[in-house]
Design a protein around this motif. Structure first.
Motif, PDB file in Angstrom:
ATOM      1  N   LEU A  11       0.846  -1.188   0.000  1.00 60.90           N
ATOM      2  CA  LEU A  11       0.000   0.000   0.000  1.00 60.90           C
ATOM      3  C   LEU A  11       0.883   1.239   0.000  1.00 60.90           C
ATOM      4  CD1 LEU A  11      -2.691  -1.007   2.661  1.00 60.90           C
ATOM      5  CD2 LEU A  11      -2.872  -1.152   0.169  1.00 60.90           C
ATOM      6  N   ARG A  12       0.347   2.329  -0.517  1.00 58.21           N
ATOM      7  CA  ARG A  12       1.110   3.575  -0.538  1.00 58.21           C
ATOM      8  C   ARG A  12       1.549   3.974   0.874  1.00 58.21           C
ATOM      9  NH1 ARG A  12      -2.419   6.852  -2.554  1.00 58.21           N
ATOM     10  NH2 ARG A  12      -1.797   6.825  -4.753  1.00 58.21           N
ATOM     11  N   SER A  13       0.654   3.768   1.852  1.00 58.21           N
ATOM     12  CA  SER A  13       0.987   4.154   3.232  1.00 58.21           C
ATOM     13  C   SER A  13       2.186   3.366   3.760  1.00 58.21           C
ATOM     14  CB  SER A  13      -0.225   3.945   4.144  1.00 58.21           C
ATOM     15  OG  SER A  13      -0.664   2.591   4.096  1.00 58.21           O
ATOM     16  N   GLU A  14       2.296   2.087   3.415  1.00 58.19           N
ATOM     17  CA  GLU A  14       3.469   1.294   3.823  1.00 58.19           C
ATOM     18  C   GLU A  14       4.748   1.884   3.252  1.00 58.19           C
ATOM     19  OE1 GLU A  14       3.003  -3.210   3.708  1.00 58.19           O
ATOM     20  OE2 GLU A  14       1.389  -2.572   2.347  1.00 58.19           O
ATOM     21  N   TRP A  15       4.697   2.215   1.992  1.00 57.67           N
ATOM     22  CA  TRP A  15       5.878   2.744   1.295  1.00 57.67           C
ATOM     23  C   TRP A  15       6.274   4.114   1.842  1.00 57.67           C
ATOM     24  CZ3 TRP A  15       5.597   6.664  -2.801  1.00 57.67           C
ATOM     25  CH2 TRP A  15       6.824   6.880  -3.432  1.00 57.67           C
TER      26      TRP A  15
END
Length: 356
Positions: A151-155
């Protein structure tokens, strides 16, 4: 009696222009003696426009945008008893990507109880989301290359950790893709850390979730068409031979610099295996109408499913119609079959009890 057919195209998607080209091609192939054809255009901002009865093929993409004489409607008007809806029209979604190919429009058509061409809500949404699709394929026992997803949030919180996971689980080269997009939009090949970081940035511009797949050096890309409902049939197999490093958007739609080899040069045993795996994939997502199933074939003869496309490119020069043309089903016949499958599936749904 003519079949009332609404062709639905455009959409709020990065694949908007591809959809317009598909719609233009379909109007040129439809037999106007068999169909009353009405254009339904979704602008790139999500506005719905309905045009009047087409007396012949559309002459241009501009005409299909319905800027001259089109009527802005609410989608619910398709089933409001207005003149074009007196007899339930068959809706032919020619939408590619999110907000059309992903089950959203299909869900609306289900609520309106309208027959429509192609896959239903589940198959469309599962086929759009590459992560969910691959999870279903794994459950069905279909061989696939290695993959990870983020997910974008993980990255954004831990970019270094995401890069390390790719390097440890997959290595290089690898392919980075938006999870919910088609037509090779936002896809990059990464051969080192710097390219991987750039690929993540590009893919996250198009989706909040991305998938990273292991690269197979020297593997052939082969594709097959699946057609039908409960008893699907397969076309011949075709091969994509891009002259660029991989089959990206530019190679598909701009350069015209990619060879399509139809039928592909494969032996009978491989062909039988491709058909078996394609039908398994079709059934694993509860497919209906059509899919194009894409595979990798290695130098050692190993076969891996890559993905299915629930609304493949549909111009006369796209792989899916060409595969069927080489299976003795012409482009107009293909459209007629798909409309027939839509009616068949709709009629079957009317048998379901909603009270007890």
């Amino acid at each position: 009696m003519k079949t009332k057919l609404h062709i639905l195209y455009g959409g709020k998607s990065a694949e908007h222009q591809v959809s317009l080209q598909t719609a233009l091609a379909v109007t040129k192939a439809l037999d106007m003696d068999k169909y009353e054809v009405y254009p339904l255009y979704i602008t790139d901002t999500g506005e719905w426009r309905r045009g009047g009865l087409l007396n012949g093929p559309a002459e241009s993409v501009h005409q299909l945008k319905l800027e001259d004489g089109g009527e802005t409607i609410a989608p619910l008007a398709l089933s409001s008893g207005e003149d074009v809806a007196e007899a339930s029209p068959v809706i032919f979604p020619l939408l590619h990507g999110p907000n059309g190919e992903d089950g959203t429009v299909q869900g609306m058509l289900e609520l309106l109880n309208l027959p429509y061409v192609g896959n239903g809500v589940l198959a469309s949404s599962a086929g759009m989301d590459k992560v969910i699709m691959k999870n279903l394929f794994a459950q069905a026992g279909l061989p696939q290359v290695g993959y990870v997803h983020f997910l974008r949030s993980e990255w954004e919180k831990a970019a270094e950790a995401t890069y390390v996971k790719v390097e440890e689980d997959l290595g290089y080269p690898c392919f980075v893709k938006p999870a919910n997009l088609g037509s090779s939009v936002g896809i990059s090949k990464a051969k080192n850390r710097e390219e991987l970081a750039n690929s993540f940035r590009e893919a996250f511009e198009y989706d909040r979730k991305i998938i990273v797949e292991q690269g197979l050096d020297g593997a052939r890309e082969i594709e097959i068409g699946v057609l039908g409902n409960d008893e699907p049939e397969c076309s011949v197999v075709g091969e994509i031979a891009p002259k660029t490093e991989f089959y990206d958007y530019k190679a598909k739609y701009e350069d015209g610099d990619t060879a399509m080899i139809i039928p592909a040069e494969i032996d009978g045993e491989t062909y039988a295996k491709v058909k078996e795996m394609a039908i398994t994939a079709f059934k694993s997502i509860d497919g209906a109408g059509l899919v194009r199933a894409d595979f990798f074939l290695t130098k050692e003869g190993e076969l891996y499913i890559n993905e299915v496309n629930t609304m493949p490119g549909f111009t006369p020069y796209s792989m899916f119609p060409l595969l069927w043309q080489h299976t003795d089903v012409s482009y107009p016949e293909l459209i007629e079959k798909l409309v027939g499958y839509a009616k068949e599936r709709h009629e079957e749904k009317q048998k379901i009890k909603h009270t007890f």
